[in-house]
Design a protein around this motif. Structure first.
Motif, PDB file in Angstrom:
ATOM      1  N   ARG A 287      49.425  45.898 -36.451  1.00  0.00           N
ATOM      2  CA  ARG A 287      49.648  47.283 -36.846  1.00  0.00           C
ATOM      3  C   ARG A 287      51.086  47.719 -36.609  1.00  0.00           C
ATOM      4  NH1 ARG A 287      44.401  49.978 -33.776  1.00  0.00           N
ATOM      5  NH2 ARG A 287      42.774  49.059 -35.091  1.00  0.00           N
ATOM      6  N   HIS A 288      51.468  48.763 -37.324  1.00  0.00           N
ATOM      7  CA  HIS A 288      52.750  49.438 -37.104  1.00  0.00           C
ATOM      8  C   HIS A 288      52.693  50.179 -35.777  1.00  0.00           C
ATOM      9  CE1 HIS A 288      56.313  51.771 -37.782  1.00  0.00           C
ATOM     10  NE2 HIS A 288      55.690  52.894 -38.051  1.00  0.00           N
ATOM     11  N   ALA A 289      53.732  50.043 -34.969  1.00  0.00           N
ATOM     12  CA  ALA A 289      53.789  50.704 -33.663  1.00  0.00           C
ATOM     13  C   ALA A 289      54.699  51.929 -33.731  1.00  0.00           C
ATOM     14  CB  ALA A 289      54.275  49.732 -32.589  1.00  0.00           C
ATOM     15  N   GLU A 290      54.795  52.644 -32.614  1.00  0.00           N
ATOM     16  CA  GLU A 290      55.521  53.915 -32.567  1.00  0.00           C
ATOM     17  C   GLU A 290      57.006  53.782 -32.248  1.00  0.00           C
ATOM     18  OE1 GLU A 290      52.568  57.379 -31.089  1.00  0.00           O
ATOM     19  OE2 GLU A 290      52.848  55.767 -29.626  1.00  0.00           O
ATOM     20  N   VAL A 291      57.569  52.595 -32.398  1.00  0.00           N
ATOM     21  CA  VAL A 291      58.937  52.367 -31.947  1.00  0.00           C
ATOM     22  C   VAL A 291      59.919  53.318 -32.613  1.00  0.00           C
ATOM     23  CG1 VAL A 291      60.790  50.670 -31.737  1.00  0.00           C
ATOM     24  CG2 VAL A 291      58.415  49.960 -31.430  1.00  0.00           C
ATOM     25  N   ASP A 292      59.747  53.600 -33.912  1.00  0.00           N
ATOM     26  CA  ASP A 292      60.677  54.500 -34.604  1.00  0.00           C
ATOM     27  C   ASP A 292      60.608  55.919 -34.045  1.00  0.00           C
ATOM     28  OD1 ASP A 292      61.638  52.524 -36.277  1.00  0.00           O
ATOM     29  OD2 ASP A 292      60.153  52.909 -37.836  1.00  0.00           O
ATOM     30  N   ASP A 293      59.465  56.306 -33.470  1.00  0.00           N
ATOM     31  CA  ASP A 293      59.316  57.639 -32.887  1.00  0.00           C
ATOM     32  C   ASP A 293      59.756  57.675 -31.425  1.00  0.00           C
ATOM     33  OD1 ASP A 293      57.661  59.378 -34.955  1.00  0.00           O
ATOM     34  OD2 ASP A 293      56.853  57.346 -34.996  1.00  0.00           O
ATOM     35  N   LEU A 294      60.089  56.534 -30.854  1.00  0.00           N
ATOM     36  CA  LEU A 294      60.485  56.457 -29.450  1.00  0.00           C
ATOM     37  C   LEU A 294      61.945  55.994 -29.380  1.00  0.00           C
ATOM     38  CD1 LEU A 294      57.172  54.859 -28.130  1.00  0.00           C
ATOM     39  CD2 LEU A 294      57.794  57.280 -28.186  1.00  0.00           C
ATOM     40  N   ASN A 295      62.176  54.686 -29.301  1.00  0.00           N
ATOM     41  CA  ASN A 295      63.546  54.176 -29.263  1.00  0.00           C
ATOM     42  C   ASN A 295      64.298  54.553 -30.535  1.00  0.00           C
ATOM     43  OD1 ASN A 295      61.544  52.160 -27.910  1.00  0.00           O
ATOM     44  ND2 ASN A 295      63.489  51.915 -26.795  1.00  0.00           N
ATOM     45  N   GLY A 296      63.592  54.584 -31.672  1.00  0.00           N
ATOM     46  CA  GLY A 296      64.240  54.962 -32.923  1.00  0.00           C
ATOM     47  C   GLY A 296      64.726  56.394 -32.916  1.00  0.00           C
ATOM     48  N   LEU A 297      63.953  57.284 -32.305  1.00  0.00           N
ATOM     49  CA  LEU A 297      64.371  58.679 -32.209  1.00  0.00           C
ATOM     50  C   LEU A 297      65.586  58.814 -31.297  1.00  0.00           C
ATOM     51  CD1 LEU A 297      63.927  61.633 -32.897  1.00  0.00           C
ATOM     52  CD2 LEU A 297      62.294  61.770 -31.001  1.00  0.00           C
ATOM     53  N   VAL A 298      65.606  58.052 -30.202  1.00  0.00           N
ATOM     54  CA  VAL A 298      66.775  58.057 -29.312  1.00  0.00           C
ATOM     55  C   VAL A 298      68.015  57.617 -30.082  1.00  0.00           C
ATOM     56  CG1 VAL A 298      67.825  56.943 -27.294  1.00  0.00           C
ATOM     57  CG2 VAL A 298      65.426  57.678 -27.212  1.00  0.00           C
ATOM     58  N   ALA A 299      67.881  56.534 -30.850  1.00  0.00           N
ATOM     59  CA  ALA A 299      69.025  56.024 -31.600  1.00  0.00           C
ATOM     60  C   ALA A 299      69.470  57.013 -32.671  1.00  0.00           C
ATOM     61  CB  ALA A 299      68.663  54.680 -32.239  1.00  0.00           C
ATOM     62  N   GLU A 300      68.519  57.613 -33.371  1.00  0.00           N
ATOM     63  CA  GLU A 300      68.851  58.573 -34.422  1.00  0.00           C
ATOM     64  C   GLU A 300      69.560  59.801 -33.852  1.00  0.00           C
ATOM     65  OE1 GLU A 300      66.540  61.437 -37.672  1.00  0.00           O
ATOM     66  OE2 GLU A 300      65.437  59.866 -36.606  1.00  0.00           O
ATOM     67  N   GLU A 301      69.010  60.348 -32.765  1.00  0.00           N
ATOM     68  CA  GLU A 301      69.640  61.513 -32.138  1.00  0.00           C
ATOM     69  C   GLU A 301      70.995  61.141 -31.546  1.00  0.00           C
ATOM     70  OE1 GLU A 301      68.816  64.948 -31.681  1.00  0.00           O
ATOM     71  OE2 GLU A 301      67.677  64.369 -33.461  1.00  0.00           O
ATOM     72  N   GLY A 302      71.097  59.923 -31.030  1.00  0.00           N
ATOM     73  CA  GLY A 302      72.382  59.476 -30.500  1.00  0.00           C
ATOM     74  C   GLY A 302      73.452  59.451 -31.566  1.00  0.00           C
ATOM     75  N   ARG A 303      73.109  58.956 -32.749  1.00  0.00           N
ATOM     76  CA  ARG A 303      74.087  58.939 -33.841  1.00  0.00           C
ATOM     77  C   ARG A 303      74.483  60.363 -34.231  1.00  0.00           C
ATOM     78  NH1 ARG A 303      70.815  54.535 -35.329  1.00  0.00           N
ATOM     79  NH2 ARG A 303      69.432  55.835 -36.598  1.00  0.00           N
ATOM     80  N   ARG A 304      73.516  61.272 -34.255  1.00  0.00           N
ATOM     81  CA  ARG A 304      73.814  62.658 -34.636  1.00  0.00           C
ATOM     82  C   ARG A 304      74.740  63.333 -33.636  1.00  0.00           C
ATOM     83  NH1 ARG A 304      71.085  67.075 -35.650  1.00  0.00           N
ATOM     84  NH2 ARG A 304      69.561  66.800 -33.995  1.00  0.00           N
ATOM     85  N   ARG A 305      74.603  62.942 -32.371  1.00  0.00           N
ATOM     86  CA  ARG A 305      75.322  63.646 -31.308  1.00  0.00           C
ATOM     87  C   ARG A 305      76.485  62.838 -30.732  1.00  0.00           C
ATOM     88  NH1 ARG A 305      72.390  68.123 -30.303  1.00  0.00           N
ATOM     89  NH2 ARG A 305      70.245  68.143 -31.070  1.00  0.00           N
ATOM     90  N   GLY A 306      76.772  61.701 -31.347  1.00  0.00           N
ATOM     91  CA  GLY A 306      77.920  60.919 -30.920  1.00  0.00           C
ATOM     92  C   GLY A 306      77.720  60.195 -29.604  1.00  0.00           C
ATOM     93  N   VAL A 307      76.465  59.840 -29.275  1.00  0.00           N
ATOM     94  CA  VAL A 307      76.159  59.106 -28.047  1.00  0.00           C
ATOM     95  C   VAL A 307      75.754  57.684 -28.420  1.00  0.00           C
ATOM     96  CG1 VAL A 307      74.688  58.978 -25.998  1.00  0.00           C
ATOM     97  CG2 VAL A 307      75.394  61.220 -26.902  1.00  0.00           C
ATOM     98  N   ALA A 308      76.471  56.705 -27.884  1.00  0.00           N
ATOM     99  CA  ALA A 308      76.172  55.306 -28.201  1.00  0.00           C
ATOM    100  C   ALA A 308      74.840  54.885 -27.588  1.00  0.00           C
ATOM    101  CB  ALA A 308      77.297  54.411 -27.699  1.00  0.00           C
ATOM    102  N   THR A 309      74.035  54.146 -28.368  1.00  0.00           N
ATOM    103  CA  THR A 309      72.724  53.688 -27.895  1.00  0.00           C
ATOM    104  C   THR A 309      72.512  52.220 -28.266  1.00  0.00           C
ATOM    105  OG1 THR A 309      71.647  54.451 -29.936  1.00  0.00           O
ATOM    106  CG2 THR A 309      71.708  56.001 -28.080  1.00  0.00           C
ATOM    107  N   PRO A 310      73.380  51.318 -27.810  1.00  0.00           N
ATOM    108  CA  PRO A 310      73.286  49.917 -28.256  1.00  0.00           C
ATOM    109  C   PRO A 310      71.983  49.228 -27.872  1.00  0.00           C
ATOM    110  CG  PRO A 310      74.837  50.153 -26.433  1.00  0.00           C
ATOM    111  CD  PRO A 310      74.520  51.529 -26.897  1.00  0.00           C
ATOM    112  N   VAL A 311      71.422  49.536 -26.698  1.00  0.00           N
ATOM    113  CA  VAL A 311      70.183  48.865 -26.300  1.00  0.00           C
ATOM    114  C   VAL A 311      69.015  49.375 -27.146  1.00  0.00           C
ATOM    115  CG1 VAL A 311      68.589  48.402 -24.405  1.00  0.00           C
ATOM    116  CG2 VAL A 311      71.046  48.488 -23.966  1.00  0.00           C
TER     117      VAL A 311
END
Length: 342
Positions: A287-311
């Motif tokens: 099944r599809h998991a919630e990664v885009d709503d968890l780590n993916g959301l962190v990465a997306e918000e990081g890009r919007r706010r200029g915060v690097a999220t390499p991990v």
């Protein structure tokens, strides 16, 4: 006034556990579930929740999603325990069946409170944080690793929401665990997102139970790095650091050690040997998991706010390869996460 009519929308492992606790406490509960076999087994044989406290067996009133359109009476409370990515359509599906003075609470991972608000309006929305570990591999039977005594929730209203009614949802969830009420539910949910970004997908990528992953050399540093990125993004978004999992304000006063402290508390109080994360459970079932709503959301918000999220970026990339390219979770993938960590 009679007992409130309660719908638990999503009777997977956590939804079924919460629903069973409410039924055992004498509440009028309807479980609404999308897995046909699970619905039929619960109808025929009841619901068994196996936990360290023993076997809780209840006979729930349960309907399939396709039967929602046949409902004729509104619910006073809807507790949403669907996956975060299912919340937009699920909340809107139940919105016509929520009483005018009713409440809908998103008892989930992810930042779903405003999604619920979009479906039912601010005056009927409550946000919630859940910390409860359970698995379900066969219909009608839940293995709950954290019994009521070790499960934890937080509830609160959004600004302009029904703050005077938070206690109603808190009282219900106390049937299933310890409950804290908070003034800033968005910040509390982001703190849970920090914890989720730390552990859920990272350990799932290794294909290991949480405790086994923790004891894998190099893994804790990756966990903490992912969590610190999420904490930094939350800070850029204006969320204060709040104590969750029963921590005190003093225990999270030092921002530099917050993720370490939360991780220690999580493993001490909520993680049991052999327990896997919901992400790994989903992948094991294809099944599809919630990664885009968890780590993916962190990465997306990081890009919007200029915060690097390499991990977190690496976690999302690996998760997509597992879900879309046939890569299998494996401890060997830890090297790619280590390479992304500072």
């Amino acid at each position: 006034m009679g007992r409130p009519r309660i719908a638990v929308l999503g009777a997977g492992a956590n939804g079924a556990s919460v629903g069973a606790d409410l039924i055992a406490a004498g509440h009028d509960v309807t479980l609404i579930e999308q897995w046909p076999a699970h619905v039929e087994v619960m109808r025929a044989e009841g619901l068994h929740v196996l936990s360290p406290d023993g076997d809780l067996h209840v006979r729930p009133h349960v309907i399939h999603l396709c039967e929602v359109a046949e409902l004729t009476r509104p619910f006073d409370v809807v507790l949403v325990l669907m996956k975060a990515y299912d919340t937009p359509w699920a909340a809107r599906m139940l919105a016509p069946y929520l009483a005018g003075g009713g409440l809908m609470a998103g008892v989930q991972n992810g930042m779903t409170t405003r999604t619920v608000q979009d479906a039912v309006g601010a005056s009927r929305t409550i946000g919630a944080v859940i910390e409860c570990s359970a698995t379900m591999d066969e219909p009608g039977i839940v293995h709950r690793h954290t019994p009521v005594s070790r499960s934890w929730f937080a509830v609160g209203a959004l600004p302009g929401g029904p703050a005077d009614r938070v206690a109603e949802i808190a009282a219900l969830l106390r049937c299933a665990g310890t409950v804290a009420t908070v003034d800033d539910i968005e910040a509390a949910k982001w703190m849970k997102l920090v914890s989720n970004a730390t552990l859920l997908a990272t350990s799932a990528i290794l294909g290991l139970p949480m405790l086994d992953a923790l004891h894998t050399p190099g893994f804790r540093a990756v966990m903490v790095a992912a969590g610190n990125e999420a904490l930094a993004v939350g800070g850029a978004a204006g969320y204060p650091v709040l104590p969750i999992f029963g921590l005190t304000p003093d225990e999270v006063a030092d921002r530099s050690s917050v993720v370490d402290t939360m991780t220690d508390r999580l493993f001490e109080g909520f993680v049991v040997p052999g327990a896997t994360t919901t992400v790994l459970q989903d992948w094991t079932k294809g099944r599809h998991a919630e990664v885009d709503d968890l780590n993916g959301l962190v990465a997306e918000e990081g890009r919007r706010r200029g915060v690097a999220t390499p991990v977190n970026d690496a976690v999302v990339s690996l998760a997509h390869r597992i879900e879309r390219a046939g890569v299998r979770p494996d401890p060997a993938l830890l090297s790619e996460l280590v390479a992304a960590a500072p």
